[in-house]
Design an enzyme around this catalytic site. Structure first.
Site, PDB file in Angstrom:
ATOM      1  N   ASP A 299       2.255  -9.633  -2.315  1.00 18.73           N
ATOM      2  CA  ASP A 299       2.752  -9.437  -0.950  1.00 18.73           C
ATOM      3  C   ASP A 299       1.772  -9.859   0.141  1.00 18.73           C
ATOM      4  O   ASP A 299       0.584  -9.532   0.055  1.00 18.73           O
ATOM      5  CB  ASP A 299       3.033  -7.954  -0.702  1.00 18.73           C
ATOM      6  CG  ASP A 299       3.785  -7.284  -1.826  1.00 18.73           C
ATOM      7  OD1 ASP A 299       4.306  -7.991  -2.690  1.00 18.73           O
ATOM      8  OD2 ASP A 299       3.839  -6.041  -1.832  1.00 18.73           O
ATOM      9  N   GLN A 315      -1.988  -8.881  -1.189  1.00 22.01           N
ATOM     10  CA  GLN A 315      -2.221  -8.225  -2.467  1.00 22.01           C
ATOM     11  C   GLN A 315      -2.888  -9.234  -3.392  1.00 22.01           C
ATOM     12  O   GLN A 315      -2.326 -10.305  -3.645  1.00 22.01           O
ATOM     13  CB  GLN A 315      -0.887  -7.767  -3.068  1.00 22.01           C
ATOM     14  CG  GLN A 315      -0.278  -6.591  -2.351  1.00 22.01           C
ATOM     15  CD  GLN A 315      -1.077  -5.333  -2.594  1.00 22.01           C
ATOM     16  OE1 GLN A 315      -0.999  -4.737  -3.652  1.00 22.01           O
ATOM     17  NE2 GLN A 315      -1.857  -4.921  -1.612  1.00 22.01           N
ATOM     18  N   ASP A 416       3.758   1.336   0.949  1.00 20.21           N
ATOM     19  CA  ASP A 416       3.951   0.161   1.800  1.00 20.21           C
ATOM     20  C   ASP A 416       4.258   0.501   3.268  1.00 20.21           C
ATOM     21  O   ASP A 416       5.343   0.214   3.780  1.00 20.21           O
ATOM     22  CB  ASP A 416       5.056  -0.753   1.238  1.00 20.21           C
ATOM     23  CG  ASP A 416       4.878  -1.052  -0.246  1.00 20.21           C
ATOM     24  OD1 ASP A 416       3.724  -1.014  -0.709  1.00 20.21           O
ATOM     25  OD2 ASP A 416       5.879  -1.300  -0.939  1.00 20.21           O
TER      26      ASP A 416
END
Ligand code: FRU
Length: 719
Positions: A299, A315, A416
């Site tokens: 991500d 990430q 998140d």
């Protein structure tokens, strides 16, 4: 202690290896290994079989629904995953005489003593046993050497029993290649101490090698800990750790490894990443999509524009090309096109406390109090898998972060955090994925200072990585809406009352299709733009030392269509700086053959066209052998087999505009001026570089066609 130098194995080292291999062994050293079983035939032969778990014979590798099994020898192994984890059984060898000091065997799978294990039986009693390494979700199906010291039973008869009496997660065992030997093959802890005299530690990686837990220690304290497919021999490539923070200090690397004491000799120090890596010149390196120099990324995180820089955190596994060891990698760009990778911005504070996805904002009013001398702090918010939602602040343009001592700022089952400023109420809003209530929701929280959060409303049915933003309705001054979407892209448009999101329609819409996930919008994008970058999930580059790419940055708009308000995506105009020579044609009948564009060698190219289908059922292009075809009767576009609906309002006077972006591992297609966006990973044949026109039926043509070569973002001399 020898300093780590860039050297070849040889000289004193070869001597050392020789001492290890041949020194200190008894007269038995000359004796060859005795094979007990290699499980290479399709049946278990003279072994006794009970239950179903072991199937009819040794498995030819991975079984259905199993993670990839690696590390076995030859073509087959014992694999008790027949029928899944819940089946049980036993395998019993015929008796054999113990004639060597060691029994070496490859073992993997479940780590349940007595339940998923291999036993050595002498006189019917278990005298040695081994299990696989796994008891938790994740893990690895790799087999590893285990070694039993059997000196005390030399001359005795023994049997080997392989057991699977475990159901549920990791309820199976993998075994292969059982041999009697004079040598021990099991990994043992190796250490290497060195002074940090250069910036980088280079570590050799071999894809598919067993994952090792490696520690870097400073004065006995673990300062880095991660999993790595460390290459004891024949690395596929090297990865790197930036040791700037430890300059001049003595570090110790600790890892359990097979082989002799030379196993850590593959570590090197270097001031620069080696020229021999051929960085960015790799055959499959995307030429204008962001990829990390080494390792895996998923991500995009913390997309924020500040002080003239677009930040792209992501990430990142710096140590291998698979998901794992989650850090926040970091790159910056002045223009969303040319990226410079900077050192990792957020490190996991300890093994297993991974830095999962999140967002970043500029705290202009210093609501958090982390600002200094009028300088606003950049705040990163992420999910610590060990603690909950956390924040950290930076006063050096996002290069380094300091954790808030009050972390976590919110604890729940979820992850998140996406933080946005609610200008109507003058406070922060966090949209975060939450499954505390047993469903998949986005939870909204509010905060005056980014440190104290109050849960408010929730929106049901969104999975992971929420994105939440307010944007104007295109061409309707004063009109704006809030948009909410989850990781895989379904979105809703509506109003936000500061606590709860109210969609103005039933169901969800979709803009993106294909390899696209976990997209975010930039905080503080200039000129009120809504710039989005996603993860091109699943786009791979076989054989390369990096894995996955980001999708192209796009400007989102909210357009009024006959079906209602819809998001549209157009590649950012900054990408036009990559345009080089273009080939332009008009009114080309479809189909056409490759000779029409003989000599065209497609690689990094943008192809813009308007398609007119006439009476044809299909019309489009075959780009490097990959079809991108409009089927007007079915109201869809088919891109390399991916069927994507095209809304009627995207078709203008019977023609469809396509904007194709071709790179080394993907095609992105923007349909009907951004009405539909597609990201598709493709493995092109290296020698297929041409363009063909395809049609089924009559009257199809390309009205306008522009084939534009794109420069590489990495090397100015390439363009
Ligand atoms: C989505 C995701 C996030 C998580 C991150 C971990 O791809 O699973 O939910 O934070 O990746 O890498």
């Amino acid at each position: 202690m020898q300093p780590i130098r860039n050297r070849r194995h040889g000289g004193w080292l070869a001597g050392l290896a020789a001492v290890f291999l041949f020194g200190g062994l008894t007269a038995g050293a000359a004796l060859p290994d005795l094979l007990i079983a290699d499980f290479e035939s399709p049946s278990y032969g003279s072994w006794e079989v009970r239950g179903r778990a072991f199937g009819p014979g040794p498995a030819a590798g991975t079984l259905p629904n199993q993670m990839r099994v690696s590390g076995f020898k030859g073509r087959r192994l014992v694999n008790s995953y027949h029928g899944g984890d819940d089946t049980e059984g036993e395998l019993l060898s015929p008796p054999f005489r113990i004639e060597r000091p060691w029994i070496n065997l490859l073992v993997g799978g479940g780590g349940w003593p007595g339940e998923t294990c291999v036993d050595l039986l002498v006189d019917g009693a278990v005298v040695r046993t081994a299990t696989g390494p796994n008891t938790k979700p994740g893990g690895s199906e790799a087999l590893e050497w285990r070694s039993w010291d059997v000196r005390e039973w030399i001359g005795r008869l023994a049997r080997i029993r392989i057991v699977d009496h475990r159901r549920g997660g990791w309820g199976h065992i993998n075994v292969d290649h059982i041999v009697q030997s004079t040598r021990r093959l099991e990994a043992v802890e190796r250490t290497r101490t060195f002074e940090v005299t250069a910036r980088y530690l280079l570590l050799p990686v071999r894809n598919g090698a067993p994952k090792r837990r490696m520690q870097i220690r400073l004065d006995g304290a673990v300062v880095r800990e991660f999993d790595i497919e460390y290459a004891v021999e024949q690395p596929d490539f090297e990865v790197f750790a930036d040791l700037t923070a430890f300059r001049g200090r003595k570090l110790t690397v600790v890892c359990r490894l097979p082989g002799g004491p030379e196993a850590l000799e593959g570590l090197k120090l270097a001031d620069e990443l080696p020229v021999s890596w051929g960085l960015y010149r790799e055959p499959l390196r995307p030429q204008y999509h962001f990829t990390s120099r080494r390792g895996w990324h998923n991500d995009p995180n913390g997309l924020v524009h500040y002080a003239g820089e677009f930040h792209l955190y992501y990430q990142h596994n710096p140590y291998g090309i698979q998901w794992g060891n989650m850090h926040w990698g970091h790159a910056v760009s002045p223009d969303l096109v040319h990226w410079k990778e900077l050192p990792v911005a957020l490190y996991p504070p300890r093994y297993g406390d991974w830095v999962f996805s999140g967002s970043a904002v500029v705290d202009w009013q210093n609501t958090s109090g982390f600002g200094r001398g009028g300088r606003p702090p950049l705040i990163a918010a992420w999910t610590s898998t060990g603690r909950g939602e956390c924040i950290a602040w930076s006063l050096d343009r996002g290069r380094t972060f300091t954790e808030y001592e009050g972390n976590p700022v919110y604890r729940h089952r979820g992850r998140d955090p996406k933080i946005v400023w609610d200008r109507h109420r003058g406070r922060w809003v966090m949209a975060v994925y939450d499954e505390d209530k047993g469903s998949r929701d986005v939870l909204f929280l509010t905060s005056p200072d980014l440190k104290h959060w109050t849960p408010r409303g929730r929106a049901k049915g969104y999975y992971e990585c929420p994105n939440f933003f307010e944007m104007p309705v295109e061409g309707e001054p004063g009109q704006s809406r809030w948009v909410l979407y989850g990781a895989d892209g379904p979105y809703a448009v509506g109003a936000f009352d500061g606590e709860q999101f109210h969609p103005e329609h039933a169901g969800k819409h979709r803009l993106w299709h294909g390899n696209f996930y976990a997209a975010q919008n930039y905080s503080d994008a200039p000129e009120g733009r809504h710039i989005q970058i996603g993860w091109g999930r699943g786009i791979t580059f076989p054989g390369m030392p990096f894995n996955q790419q980001m999708t192209l940055p796009v400007d989102l708009t909210l357009r009024r269509t006959p079906e209602g308000l819809r998001l549209t995506a157009r590649p950012v105009k900054e990408l036009e700086s990559l345009h080089r020579e273009a080939l332009e044609r008009e009114r080309i009948g479809l189909p056409f053959d490759p000779e029409t564009f003989a000599g065209l060698a497609l690689d990094a190219h943008r192809i813009r066209l308007t398609l007119v289908a006439g009476q044809a059922e299909k019309a489009g292009l075959r780009v490097r052998g990959v079809e991108v075809v409009w089927e007007p009767g079915k109201g869809r576009l088919v891109c390399d087999g991916l069927e994507v609906p095209v809304p009627g309002w995207a078709v203008k006077d019977g023609s469809l505009a396509l904007d194709l972006w071709l790179d080394r591992g993907s095609i992105e297609v923007f349909v009907g001026d951004g009405a539909v966006a597609i990201s598709k990973g493709v493995h092109f044949a290296p020698d297929q570089r041409g363009l063909e026109g395809v049609a089924e039926g009559t009257g199809a043509r390309v009205e306008e066609l522009r084939i534009i070569r794109l420069a590489s973002i990495w090397f100015p001399e390439n363009g």
